[in-house]
Each structure stands twice: as C-alpha cells, then as structure tokens.
Scaffold this motif. Structure first.
Motif, PDB file in Angstrom:
ATOM      1  N   VAL A 110      33.685 118.894  38.647  1.00  0.00           N
ATOM      2  CA  VAL A 110      34.075 117.490  38.657  1.00  0.00           C
ATOM      3  C   VAL A 110      35.305 117.311  37.767  1.00  0.00           C
ATOM      4  N   VAL A 111      36.300 116.587  38.265  1.00  0.00           N
ATOM      5  CA  VAL A 111      37.543 116.372  37.524  1.00  0.00           C
ATOM      6  C   VAL A 111      37.283 115.520  36.291  1.00  0.00           C
ATOM      7  N   LEU A 124      35.579 118.459  43.178  1.00  0.00           N
ATOM      8  CA  LEU A 124      36.403 119.417  43.901  1.00  0.00           C
ATOM      9  C   LEU A 124      35.666 119.918  45.139  1.00  0.00           C
ATOM     10  N   SER A 125      36.374 119.901  46.238  1.00  0.00           N
ATOM     11  CA  SER A 125      35.820 120.376  47.506  1.00  0.00           C
ATOM     12  C   SER A 125      36.982 120.692  48.430  1.00  0.00           C
ATOM     13  N   ALA A 126      36.690 121.330  49.546  1.00  0.00           N
ATOM     14  CA  ALA A 126      37.737 121.613  50.521  1.00  0.00           C
ATOM     15  C   ALA A 126      38.371 120.317  51.015  1.00  0.00           C
ATOM     16  N   GLU A 127      37.535 119.306  51.236  1.00  0.00           N
ATOM     17  CA  GLU A 127      38.052 118.021  51.733  1.00  0.00           C
ATOM     18  C   GLU A 127      38.955 117.359  50.704  1.00  0.00           C
ATOM     19  N   THR A 128      38.558 117.403  49.434  1.00  0.00           N
ATOM     20  CA  THR A 128      39.354 116.785  48.379  1.00  0.00           C
ATOM     21  C   THR A 128      40.723 117.441  48.267  1.00  0.00           C
ATOM     22  N   CYS A 131      38.747 120.431  35.337  1.00  0.00           N
ATOM     23  CA  CYS A 131      37.385 120.063  35.700  1.00  0.00           C
ATOM     24  C   CYS A 131      36.350 120.707  34.788  1.00  0.00           C
ATOM     25  N   ARG A 132      35.142 120.158  34.874  1.00  0.00           N
ATOM     26  CA  ARG A 132      33.970 120.715  34.212  1.00  0.00           C
ATOM     27  C   ARG A 132      32.868 120.862  35.256  1.00  0.00           C
ATOM     28  N   GLU A 164      37.540 131.500  43.030  1.00  0.00           N
ATOM     29  CA  GLU A 164      37.223 131.806  44.424  1.00  0.00           C
ATOM     30  C   GLU A 164      37.203 130.543  45.278  1.00  0.00           C
ATOM     31  N   ARG A 165      36.625 129.484  44.746  1.00  0.00           N
ATOM     32  CA  ARG A 165      36.593 128.224  45.499  1.00  0.00           C
ATOM     33  C   ARG A 165      38.004 127.667  45.693  1.00  0.00           C
ATOM     34  N   LEU A 166      38.816 127.716  44.665  1.00  0.00           N
ATOM     35  CA  LEU A 166      40.180 127.201  44.779  1.00  0.00           C
ATOM     36  C   LEU A 166      40.967 127.971  45.837  1.00  0.00           C
ATOM     37  N   ALA A 167      40.809 129.275  45.867  1.00  0.00           N
ATOM     38  CA  ALA A 167      41.513 130.085  46.858  1.00  0.00           C
ATOM     39  C   ALA A 167      41.072 129.741  48.277  1.00  0.00           C
TER      40      ALA A 167
END
Length: 276
Positions: free
Chosen positions: A143-144, A157-161, A135-136, A192-195
């Motif tokens: 965004v992927v 990218l989001s928790a829902e995605t 992503c960028r 941090e967001r990915l985790a």
C-alpha cells in the motif's frame, strides 16, 4: 541496472532509516550517514561515470539550494523530488532536472487526486514525470504511503493501478519503506511484482546490502527494475557495496544489452570529482 541517489536533509547529504523521519518527533530520527561533501560532488561523480536516472530527494525544507547545485553539476542527468507540485515542477526542470518526482502532493486525505495528477501532466508533460509509489506491506498487499512515508493511502499496488498510472508518467520510483535504510536485503517479492505489473521503467530502493542484491534485482526484475543502493554504498559510509563495482556492473550490462533510453548519458565530460 544501478541507479544513484542523493538524499538531502537539512541541507546536507544523508542516509536515513526510512520510517524514522518525522518532524513531529525528531528524536526518532535514525541517521546512517552524514556527508562532509556537497550534493554537487556526488552529482559530478555520477556524471563522470555516465550514470543517469538517479534521484535527488529533498527530505523536508532547507534543501533547495543543495538540490539546485546538484542539478547544475549534472544538467539533464538527475531527477528531483520532495515538495514538488504543479506550481513549481516546471521550475525544477528549468533548473536542470531530467524529471520531477511526485508523491505526497498527489494525495488528499489518503486518496489519489486525479485533478492534481492531470495538472502535473499539463505542467511538465507525461515524459518528464515520475510517480513515487513508495509503499509498506499490509497483509498480502503493498500500500502506498505518503507524507514522508507516515500516512497510509488507499492506493494498493496492483497490475491495474500501475497500468492506469503509467498513462500519466514516464517511470515509477518505489521505496520499500519497511526495509529502507536497514541494509538487511531487498524485498524480492515486491521487485517481482513490479516487473510483472509495470508497463514503464521502475526504480526500486530499500534494503540493498551487497552487489549480489543488484544482480538478483536485475535477474528477478527481468531487466525492467533498476536498483538504488544507499546506506550500504562506500561513498555513503557503507561497507557492503563498492560504488566502483556498481559502475562496472552497469557497463557490463550495457555491453550485453546495448544502450537504452534509461542509460544513455550526456556526451560531454564533467571532469573528475575524485573518489573515496
């Protein structure tokens, strides 16, 4: 945890600055390292040291033979990506890949194609599929990007995605394209967001320049996000990180936490490919 990599371009192991790869403008290509060793040498090294979950990425055509040689040198120990489709994915598993990694083929006109994703799951099974969500940053979002990171998609990218896509794959691979190959530090906000968001294991790549980056990603990622180190690593001509230190870090981590599914190595010995 540290995860190894083997990036292939024009049939050779290379380290390339992420956003510079463009077949339409080859003069833009920025290469940090070109190895005089074959992909199989790196695969044998990783096998000897019990490193699993690494990825072999084919950057364009002309890399299939080298990718297959790496998989043969470490059967079941490496994932493979680059040009993977529902038609050829099973063949790469037969060649020795533990998982197939898929990005661009999942997108058409910038949109995730659910039919193609379903076809891949039917072809290889959820447990053998890794979805690449490289992503960028755009504003506050990540965004992927597809097509060797040149095409913006509509997938944010989001928790829902991540929750939704995790139902179709075993892991995610996420390159932070804006810092990939630059050795200027990792994007800890993305880590941090990915985790926080991902219910399945994630491997992050991009910008790592020191062993402290590995420590920070493990800490910020709460042990749920692994790190790939490329251009900074001494086996790829870098000066920031010693490969031996990454192997030692993994061993210390496993001593504290115990072996898990991501780190369990095949039991047989691959021999010593040497170092340096």
């Amino acid at each position: 945890m540290f995860r190894p990599c083997i990036d292939l371009h024009e049939g050779r192991v290379k380290q390339i600055v992420g956003g510079s790869l463009d077949e339409a403008a080859p003069e833009r290509l920025r290469t940090n390292f070109v190895s005089d060793r074959p992909a199989s040498w790196y695969a044998a090294l990783y096998r000897r040291d019990g490193l699993t979950g690494g990825h072999v990425i084919m950057l364009g055509p002309g890399n299939e033979a080298e990718a297959r040689s790496a998989l043969a040198a470490y059967p079941g120990g490496l994932q493979v990506g680059g040009g993977i489709t529902a038609a050829n994915a099973a063949g790469w598993l037969d060649a020795g890949a533990s998982h197939v990694i898929v990005t661009s083929w999942l997108f058409r006109e910038g949109r995730l194609d659910e039919d193609r994703l379903g076809a891949l799951v039917r072809a290889v099974g959820r447990d053998r599929l890794v979805i690449d969500l490289s992503c960028r940053r755009r504003g506050e979002d990540y965004v992927v990007v597809a097509d060797r990171w040149r095409t913006w998609t509509e997938l944010r990218l989001s928790a829902e995605t991540l929750e939704r896509l995790a139902g179709s794959c075993a892991e995610f691979l996420v390159h932070a394209v804006d810092v990939e190959g630059l050795c200027r530090g990792v994007d800890l906000e993305l880590v941090e967001r990915l985790a926080a968001w991902s219910p399945v294991p994630v491997t992050y790549a991009g910008g790592a320049r020191s062993l402290e980056d590995l420590e920070r990603v493990t800490e910020v990622g709460r042990g749920r996000v692994d790190l790939t180190i490329g251009s900074a690593l001494d086996i790829f001509g870098g000066t920031g990180v010693r490969y031996a230190d990454c192997v030692a870090f993994n061993r210390r981590w496993l001593e504290r936490t115990g072996p898990g599914i991501r780190s369990a190595a095949p039991g047989d010995d691959a021999g010593d490919p040497g170092r340096g």
